[in-house]
Design a protein around this motif. Structure first.
Motif, PDB file in Angstrom:
ATOM      1  N   TRP A   1      -6.876   7.939 -12.927  1.00  0.00           N
ATOM      2  CA  TRP A   1      -5.597   8.619 -13.097  1.00  0.00           C
ATOM      3  C   TRP A   1      -4.496   7.698 -12.591  1.00  0.00           C
ATOM      4  CZ3 TRP A   1      -2.573  11.735 -15.396  1.00  0.00           C
ATOM      5  CH2 TRP A   1      -1.506  12.389 -14.782  1.00  0.00           C
ATOM      6  N   LEU A   2      -3.683   7.182 -13.503  1.00  0.00           N
ATOM      7  CA  LEU A   2      -2.588   6.280 -13.156  1.00  0.00           C
ATOM      8  C   LEU A   2      -1.309   7.092 -13.026  1.00  0.00           C
ATOM      9  CD1 LEU A   2      -3.439   3.382 -15.628  1.00  0.00           C
ATOM     10  CD2 LEU A   2      -3.742   3.349 -13.155  1.00  0.00           C
ATOM     11  N   SER A   3      -0.818   7.214 -11.793  1.00  0.00           N
ATOM     12  CA  SER A   3       0.356   8.032 -11.520  1.00  0.00           C
ATOM     13  C   SER A   3       0.914   7.645 -10.159  1.00  0.00           C
ATOM     14  CB  SER A   3      -0.025   9.518 -11.523  1.00  0.00           C
ATOM     15  OG  SER A   3       1.071  10.351 -11.214  1.00  0.00           O
ATOM     16  N   HIS A   4       2.241   7.760  -9.988  1.00  0.00           N
ATOM     17  CA  HIS A   4       2.875   7.478  -8.706  1.00  0.00           C
ATOM     18  C   HIS A   4       2.620   6.044  -8.235  1.00  0.00           C
ATOM     19  CE1 HIS A   4       3.013  11.850  -8.835  1.00  0.00           C
ATOM     20  NE2 HIS A   4       3.867  11.853  -7.820  1.00  0.00           N
TER      21      HIS A   4
ATOM     22  N   ARG B   1      -7.673   1.717  -0.969  1.00  0.00           N
ATOM     23  CA  ARG B   1      -7.808   0.267  -0.820  1.00  0.00           C
ATOM     24  C   ARG B   1      -6.733  -0.401  -1.671  1.00  0.00           C
ATOM     25  NH1 ARG B   1     -11.948  -3.384  -3.894  1.00  0.00           N
ATOM     26  NH2 ARG B   1     -10.009  -4.559  -3.983  1.00  0.00           N
ATOM     27  N   ALA B   2      -6.296  -1.570  -1.218  1.00  0.00           N
ATOM     28  CA  ALA B   2      -5.340  -2.351  -1.994  1.00  0.00           C
ATOM     29  C   ALA B   2      -6.059  -2.999  -3.166  1.00  0.00           C
ATOM     30  CB  ALA B   2      -4.697  -3.414  -1.109  1.00  0.00           C
ATOM     31  N   LEU B   3      -5.333  -3.170  -4.264  1.00  0.00           N
ATOM     32  CA  LEU B   3      -5.910  -3.788  -5.460  1.00  0.00           C
ATOM     33  C   LEU B   3      -5.481  -5.250  -5.580  1.00  0.00           C
ATOM     34  CD1 LEU B   3      -5.574  -0.905  -8.064  1.00  0.00           C
ATOM     35  CD2 LEU B   3      -7.607  -1.626  -6.810  1.00  0.00           C
TER      36      LEU B   3
ATOM     37  N   MET C   1       0.850  -1.186   0.000  1.00  0.00           N
ATOM     38  CA  MET C   1       0.000   0.000   0.000  1.00  0.00           C
ATOM     39  C   MET C   1       0.890   1.243   0.000  1.00  0.00           C
ATOM     40  SD  MET C   1      -3.365   0.915   0.271  1.00  0.00           S
ATOM     41  CE  MET C   1      -4.254  -0.282   1.249  1.00  0.00           C
ATOM     42  N   GLU C   2       0.655   2.140  -0.960  1.00  0.00           N
ATOM     43  CA  GLU C   2       1.452   3.369  -1.025  1.00  0.00           C
ATOM     44  C   GLU C   2       1.165   4.266   0.171  1.00  0.00           C
ATOM     45  OE1 GLU C   2       0.368   1.875  -3.639  1.00  0.00           O
ATOM     46  OE2 GLU C   2       2.134   1.712  -4.917  1.00  0.00           O
ATOM     47  N   SER C   3       2.134   5.100   0.529  1.00  0.00           N
ATOM     48  CA  SER C   3       1.993   5.987   1.679  1.00  0.00           C
ATOM     49  C   SER C   3       1.000   7.099   1.375  1.00  0.00           C
ATOM     50  CB  SER C   3       3.348   6.606   2.027  1.00  0.00           C
ATOM     51  OG  SER C   3       3.740   7.527   1.013  1.00  0.00           O
ATOM     52  N   LEU C   4       0.510   7.736   2.441  1.00  0.00           N
ATOM     53  CA  LEU C   4      -0.395   8.868   2.277  1.00  0.00           C
ATOM     54  C   LEU C   4       0.290   9.991   1.508  1.00  0.00           C
ATOM     55  CD1 LEU C   4      -3.059  10.297   2.798  1.00  0.00           C
ATOM     56  CD2 LEU C   4      -2.225  10.917   5.074  1.00  0.00           C
TER      57      LEU C   4
ATOM     58  N   ARG D   1      -3.245  -2.975 -15.265  1.00  0.00           N
ATOM     59  CA  ARG D   1      -2.159  -2.137 -15.777  1.00  0.00           C
ATOM     60  C   ARG D   1      -1.067  -1.882 -14.744  1.00  0.00           C
ATOM     61  NH1 ARG D   1      -5.127   1.831 -20.226  1.00  0.00           N
ATOM     62  NH2 ARG D   1      -6.439   0.164 -21.098  1.00  0.00           N
ATOM     63  N   GLY D   2      -1.098  -2.627 -13.646  1.00  0.00           N
ATOM     64  CA  GLY D   2       0.025  -2.613 -12.722  1.00  0.00           C
ATOM     65  C   GLY D   2      -0.120  -1.805 -11.465  1.00  0.00           C
ATOM     66  N   ALA D   3      -1.271  -1.139 -11.257  1.00  0.00           N
ATOM     67  CA  ALA D   3      -1.453  -0.378 -10.023  1.00  0.00           C
ATOM     68  C   ALA D   3      -1.712  -1.330  -8.859  1.00  0.00           C
ATOM     69  CB  ALA D   3      -2.614   0.602 -10.163  1.00  0.00           C
ATOM     70  N   HIS D   4      -1.216  -0.960  -7.684  1.00  0.00           N
ATOM     71  CA  HIS D   4      -1.388  -1.785  -6.490  1.00  0.00           C
ATOM     72  C   HIS D   4      -2.317  -1.163  -5.460  1.00  0.00           C
ATOM     73  CE1 HIS D   4       1.770  -4.414  -7.926  1.00  0.00           C
ATOM     74  NE2 HIS D   4       2.562  -3.362  -8.098  1.00  0.00           N
ATOM     75  N   THR D   5      -2.583   0.134  -5.602  1.00  0.00           N
ATOM     76  CA  THR D   5      -3.412   0.860  -4.639  1.00  0.00           C
ATOM     77  C   THR D   5      -4.364   1.767  -5.396  1.00  0.00           C
ATOM     78  OG1 THR D   5      -1.633   0.859  -2.999  1.00  0.00           O
ATOM     79  CG2 THR D   5      -3.379   2.468  -2.680  1.00  0.00           C
ATOM     80  N   ALA D   6      -5.587   1.906  -4.869  1.00  0.00           N
ATOM     81  CA  ALA D   6      -6.550   2.853  -5.411  1.00  0.00           C
ATOM     82  C   ALA D   6      -6.847   3.907  -4.362  1.00  0.00           C
ATOM     83  CB  ALA D   6      -7.837   2.148  -5.814  1.00  0.00           C
TER      84      ALA D   6
END
Length: 244
Positions: A174-177, A99-101, A1-4, A211-216
């Motif tokens: 929006w897919l970024s970071h 949330r985690a994907l 999970m990415e940081s805040l 497409r590779g994202a791990h967090t929404a």
């Protein structure tokens, strides 16, 4: 999970993609689309300047357009109260939710709804504008800003259509970071309470995971928070939205 911090950076990068004005520096980033809608012009954080200094500079950059101040965890402590003391009005408190994907979101697609990616901005923008409160006179400028959108990520626009081609649901991913942030998730008023908004959200999450994202991440209105909780989102922070 990415940081805040990463979630907030992705949010700033999306709104800066609308900017055609002075974006300032990391301490006081602003964006100006010239669309007559407050959330498409504004201040993204205050980290360094005093509220009074920030107000003077923001007024200079954003003169003539409605605008919003996003005061969240990336702004200095006391910024919101300092701006209120200077005359700001708090218009909303919006939870920042993630949330985690790792698994699909459980939301069925209503019968007769077909969700696909779209680049037909002439049809897509009026659909989300109607739900988001963008006035009819602001739609042409919104279409132009969408066409000129430029940022450090990828925009995916999803349209939910009925068999007759009408767009009844929208979502922008929006897919970024390294994550996906959702915007303009909405349902046309006459089609609400059929699960369309949840289906649009699920479709955006599924596509982002592929497409590779791990967090929404997203910011929610009080009306939408319950839906997003059922889809696995949980609050990790809050924006206080202010205006003068």
């Amino acid at each position: 999970m990415e940081s805040l911090d990463t979630v907030l950076a992705a949010h700033r990068s999306y709104l800066l993609g609308w900017n055609i004005g002075t974006d300032g520096d990391p301490d006081l980033p602003t964006y100006r689309s010239d669309v007559p809608h407050a959330t498409l012009n504004g201040v993204l954080r205050v980290a360094g300047p005093t509220p009074g200094e920030a107000l003077v500079e923001a007024r200079r950059r954003l003169r003539g357009v409605p605008r919003i101040w996003w005061v969240g965890p990336d702004s200095d402590v006391g910024t919101a109260d300092g701006l209120v003391a200077l005359g700001a009005t708090e218009v909303a408190r919006m939870p920042i939710m993630t949330r985690a994907l790792t698994a699909a979101a459980g939301a069925p697609t209503p019968t007769g709804l077909h969700i696909t990616e779209t680049d037909d901005l002439d049809a897509f923008v009026p659909a989300y504008a109607r739900v988001s409160g963008i006035p009819a006179e602001g739609v042409p400028a919104t279409i132009e800003r969408e066409k000129a959108f430029s940022g450090d990520g990828t925009v995916i626009r999803l349209a939910g259509r009925l068999a007759d081609g009408r767009i009844v649901g929208t979502a922008v991913a929006w897919l970024s970071h390294g994550l996906v942030t959702l915007y303009f998730v909405g349902t046309q008023p006459e089609q609400r309470r059929q699960g369309i908004g949840a289906a649009m959200t699920r479709a955006a999450l599924d596509l982002a995971r592929e497409r590779g994202a791990h967090t929404a991440a997203l910011t929610s209105s009080p009306v939408g928070e319950g839906i997003y909780r059922r889809l696995g989102f949980r609050p990790v922070g809050e924006f206080r939205l202010l205006t003068f």
